[in-house]
Design an enzyme around this catalytic site. Structure first.
Site, PDB file in Angstrom:
ATOM      1  N   ASN A 127       0.821  -1.216   0.000  1.00  0.00           N
ATOM      2  CA  ASN A 127       0.000   0.000   0.000  1.00  0.00           C
ATOM      3  C   ASN A 127       0.858   1.271   0.000  1.00  0.00           C
ATOM      4  O   ASN A 127       1.926   1.292   0.599  1.00  0.00           O
ATOM      5  CB  ASN A 127      -0.916   0.043   1.220  1.00  0.00           C
ATOM      6  CG  ASN A 127      -2.166  -0.778   1.001  1.00  0.00           C
ATOM      7  OD1 ASN A 127      -2.277  -1.474  -0.010  1.00  0.00           O
ATOM      8  ND2 ASN A 127      -3.090  -0.717   1.933  1.00  0.00           N
ATOM      9  N   ILE A 128       0.346   2.292  -0.635  1.00  0.00           N
ATOM     10  CA  ILE A 128       1.083   3.548  -0.757  1.00  0.00           C
ATOM     11  C   ILE A 128       1.660   3.979   0.587  1.00  0.00           C
ATOM     12  O   ILE A 128       2.818   4.320   0.708  1.00  0.00           O
ATOM     13  CB  ILE A 128       0.165   4.681  -1.292  1.00  0.00           C
ATOM     14  CG1 ILE A 128      -0.195   4.400  -2.742  1.00  0.00           C
ATOM     15  CG2 ILE A 128       0.856   6.040  -1.164  1.00  0.00           C
ATOM     16  CD1 ILE A 128      -0.976   5.479  -3.423  1.00  0.00           C
ATOM     17  N   LYS A 129       0.799   3.912   1.608  1.00  0.00           N
ATOM     18  CA  LYS A 129       1.218   4.415   2.918  1.00  0.00           C
ATOM     19  C   LYS A 129       2.212   3.503   3.612  1.00  0.00           C
ATOM     20  O   LYS A 129       2.924   3.951   4.514  1.00  0.00           O
ATOM     21  CB  LYS A 129      -0.004   4.589   3.808  1.00  0.00           C
ATOM     22  CG  LYS A 129      -0.736   5.850   3.500  1.00  0.00           C
ATOM     23  CD  LYS A 129      -1.899   6.029   4.458  1.00  0.00           C
ATOM     24  CE  LYS A 129      -2.856   7.038   3.906  1.00  0.00           C
ATOM     25  NZ  LYS A 129      -4.219   6.548   3.862  1.00  0.00           N
ATOM     26  N   GLY A 130       2.216   2.232   3.217  1.00  0.00           N
ATOM     27  CA  GLY A 130       3.163   1.320   3.843  1.00  0.00           C
ATOM     28  C   GLY A 130       2.892   1.115   5.313  1.00  0.00           C
ATOM     29  O   GLY A 130       1.735   1.096   5.734  1.00  0.00           O
TER      30      GLY A 130
ATOM     31  N   ASP B 483      -9.560   2.700   1.701  1.00  0.00           N
ATOM     32  CA  ASP B 483      -8.645   2.878   0.565  1.00  0.00           C
ATOM     33  C   ASP B 483      -8.714   1.727  -0.432  1.00  0.00           C
ATOM     34  O   ASP B 483      -7.754   1.452  -1.150  1.00  0.00           O
ATOM     35  CB  ASP B 483      -7.176   3.007   1.036  1.00  0.00           C
ATOM     36  CG  ASP B 483      -6.947   4.251   1.883  1.00  0.00           C
ATOM     37  OD1 ASP B 483      -7.788   5.167   1.804  1.00  0.00           O
ATOM     38  OD2 ASP B 483      -5.940   4.301   2.608  1.00  0.00           O
TER      39      ASP B 483
END
Lengths: 254, 520
Positions: A127-130, B483
């Site tokens: 995920n982008i946020k990690g 998300d």
């Protein structure tokens, strides 16, 4: 001085061997049960055993907290742990590396396969946020990261590998009750081999109960456990890229 | 209890948007049925059992009609016509269909009027059984009482139903008020319900009617012993959502995990399928007097708890409106949220307090379900025990209702028997020590907690306004929750969605709508 050839647990004095244990016996609490807990601990190799706490936790179970001194030591020199050989690069270094060496995006498929419904691991990496301030693969400019989520059948993974011409597959397995993860992981390797894809992709597995040793044994290129972040996995992938850019080669030959 | 001085107009505006969002989706729901709904109808008629290949009879019957393209009339139409002709019992007729002795489509048809009348009578009679179970529960509670809020809610997950029963009883003796038997991983994607008692599951135990019965009996036994009615929970989710609702209603479960969107977001089940399935399942849960639990806590396992706190509240308001459409009472809505803020965050506990108090105040009558930390639990079980303790403190300070206990070994394995014991013991300690603390606490106006709560509320209402504009299905595609993005044609189970014909017959819907709020 610590003797590396005979390392013992440390409580408050070198080599006191102090160990704490907690366990339950499926018997009602009684003096006999306490003695059973003590004797059991002695047979585990602990000396001067003290049952610090004993409590009935239902009519039919008793819970113990026990201390004892370990009578064994271990020779550090005789231990070898297979670990992923890795030079950890920064996010920018990874992107730069892909840009200069591969000259296209690195395609990565990730999934939590078969019965496993726990996306925590694959999300932390992809995920982008990690996780914990470490950005995930989706945030890398030069990585095309496709996170298929949980309970993905091996067939679907393979379909996706063809679709995006994946360079790497990341598999997460969290549930290990009754060794279900071994069954799942083996199934995927078998199918990749049957499809003739195994040598074309870098195959990585991760999970709290996964070791590099286990991963190699099952036919994976690398295994990552807790405290692994996206940059660790990505560093491994780019170092493998040097050896494998098979999809492009295919195009050239066909 | 009103400590945050929330602007009621803002809350009302949020509810109004949520209602409109749900009204839009109901145009789809009212026009469709699904194979799972139709199988549930047969289960409500008392049909049980599997064929020689282990396929449930209800699957065989519904599949045959679905393949013939005639389910738009409702399975009830065909089946009742069969009953009138053959004079068999429902179970006998079902067996004859499966054994290919009778083909429903080959039978001559009596008048619609006759079928409708017989169907109504059958449905009324079937619902009596569920009403009985509901009254039985009320009698048990009147007699023994139940746990005090926040009720201690624990999970057992051995994979073996008989072992589950032992652990569930042990947990009740230790002080648990609610026991959930977690489902085996993967069951949510099966398009049938497994049958009989089961002893092999992974990370949980199959939800089967026989397993429900075994656990119910065990908890009734231990309830008498500890002089407290013990609630039984299972998972009314996945592709068989409404069928599991029937099983739970028949076996007197008390709490069901039953979210209107969880399956779409986290299990990639098709949204057109889930919206219809959740409606019928909630009609049943509502009628059966079951408390549902929603799954907003899960959003925070993928999205950040501080950034996305408002999505939890927005989703709770949507879940509430979906439940109201089934005539469920506020007292049946265990709306979910969780203690999931990164422990490294300065003032993290104050963010948690603000969120928990906010949810409590927006839904004053609902038995809020509060979930423990999971995302930031590690192998350090000692630290984990402290994280869980803070969670316990937050829960009692803000008056949460259904308190799912955190377990110190959360990140390692399904709970060992003494993990659960330690967890119950420490929650009891905290709750007992802080029993009256909530009455003594005020949050200063303009202070951190006030401000944070207002901010989350306002963001939630703006989000609902936005979703109302684009429509819920589109919002799910855009990844508004957790998300994660899902499309209306993607995911599993779409082929099981059926367009209702004008004459679609399902008398359970009006009957359960009538009784959802007030029977019992």
């Amino acid at each position: 001085m610590v003797n590396v050839k005979y390392v013992k647990p440390y409580g408050d004095t070198l080599n006191d061997g102090m160990v704490q244990l907690a366990f339950t016996l499926p018997i009602p609490l009684s003096n006999a049960a306490k003695e059973a807990a003590r004797q059991l601990t002695v047979s585990m190799g602990l000396e001067e055993v003290a049952v610090a706490h004993a409590e009935g936790i239902s009519d039919t179970f008793s819970f113990f907290i026990v201390y004892g001194k370990c009578s064994h030591g271990v020779n550090l020199d005789e231990i070898s742990i297979p670990e992923v050989a890795l030079e950890v690069l920064s996010k920018k270094e990874i992107d730069d590396f892909i840009r200069t060496h591969l000259k296209r995006k690195l395609n990565v498929v990730g999934a939590c396969i078969e019965s496993d419904a726990h996306t925590v691991g694959i999300d932390a990496i992809m995920n982008i946020k990690g996780f914990n301030g470490h950005k995930g693969l989706e945030s890398y400019h030069e990585i095309n990261a496709v996170n298929m989520g949980a309970q993905v059948a091996c067939e679907e993974v393979i379909h996706k590998v063809y679709e995006i011409q994946a360079d790497a597959i990341l598999i997460s397995q969290v549930v290990t009750q009754k060794n279900i993860h071994i069954t799942n992981l083996t199934r995927l390797v078998d199918m990749l081999e049957a499809e003739g894809l195994r040598d074309k992709v870098t195959l990585v597995v991760g999970g709290p109960r996964i070791s590099h040793e286990l991963a190699k044994e099952l036919g994976y290129d690398a295994g990552f456990s807790s405290n692994t972040y996206a940059e660790h996995v990505a560093s491994f992938l780019v170092q493998e890229v040097k050896r494998k850019t098979i999809w492009d080669n295919d195009k050239e030959t066909s | 209890m009103k400590k945050l001085k929330l602007n009621q107009d803002v809350i009302d505006r949020g509810r109004k948007h949520a209602k409109q969002i749900v009204d839009q989706v109901h145009e789809h729901i009212d026009a469709h049925s699904t194979v799972a709904v139709e199988r549930s109808v047969l289960r409500l008629l008392g049909i049980d059992g599997v064929d020689q290949a282990g396929v449930p009879l209800v699957n065989g019957i519904v599949e045959e009609l679905h393949n013939a393209g005639v389910l738009g009339k409702g399975v009830m139409y065909w089946f009742v016509n069969g009953l009138i002709h053959t004079k068999l019992s429902s179970q006998q007729l079902a067996e004859c269909i499966i054994n290919k002795k009778i083909r429903l489509l080959d039978l001559p048809r009596v008048s619609d009027c006759e079928i409708e009348e017989a169907a109504l009578q059958l449905a009324t009679c079937s619902l009596e059984k569920i009403k009985d179970r509901r009254q039985e529960r009320e009698a048990w509670i009147a007699n023994l009482g139940k746990g005090q809020e926040p009720m201690l809610y624990v999970i057992v997950a051995t994979g073996n139903v008989y072992e589950d029963a032992i652990q569930a009883k042990a947990a009740a003796r230790q002080g648990a008020d609610i026991i959930a038997v977690i489902r085996t991983t993967g069951q949510s994607l099966l398009d049938y319900v497994p049958y009989g008692p089961t002893t092999t599951g992974f990370g949980g135990t199959y939800a089967t009617q026989a397993n429900f019965q075994i656990l119910r009996q065990a908890l009734d036994e231990v309830g008498k012993e500890v002089n407290r009615y013990i609630y039984l929970t299972n998972y009314c989710s996945g592709l068989c959502m409404p069928e599991i609702a029937v099983m739970g209603a028949l076996e007197r479960l008390d709490v069901m995990l039953n979210d209107s969107m969880y399956g779409i977001i986290f299990r990639d089940i098709n949204m057109k399928r889930t919206f219809v399935d959740q409606y019928f399942s909630r009609l049943i849960n509502g009628y059966a007097g079951i408390i549902i639990n929603t799954g907003e806590d899960n959003y925070l396992t993928t999205a950040d708890a501080i950034e996305s706190g408002h999505t939890v509240l927005a989703s709770e308001l949507i879940n509430e409106q979906f439940a109201f459409r089934c005539n469920m009472a506020s007292e049946q809505l265990g709306l979910g949220h969780a203690f999931e803020i990164d422990p490294q965050t300065p003032n993290g506990f104050m963010y948690e307090l603000a969120q928990a108090q906010l949810v409590r105040e927006v839904f004053p009558k609902s038995p809020i379900k509060y979930m423990p930390p999971t995302k930031y639990m590690t192998g350090n079980i000692f630290k984990g025990h402290v994280q869980d303790t803070l969670f316990n403190v937050c829960s009692i300070m803000t008056g949460q209702s259904l308190h799912l206990l955190g377990i110190l070994t959360e990140a390692i394995h399904t709970p060992l028997i003494h993990d659960r014991f330690l967890s119950i013991e420490s929650a009891k300690y905290v709750f007992n020590n802080l029993r009256g603390i909530a009455d003594e606490i005020y949050f200063p106006e303009g202070g951190f907690i006030h401000q944070r709560a207002q901010e989350v509320l306002e963001k939630a209402v703006s989000l609902l306004e936005e979703i109302n504009d684009v429509g819920l299905m589109r919002a799910l595609t855009l990844g508004y929750f957790a998300d994660i993005s899902r499309t209306s044609e993607g995911g599993k189970g779409l082929q099981g969605v059926i367009v209702k014909e004008y004459s679609y017959l399902n008398p359970f819907i009006p009957l359960m709508l009538k009784g959802g709020n007030s029977n019992g």
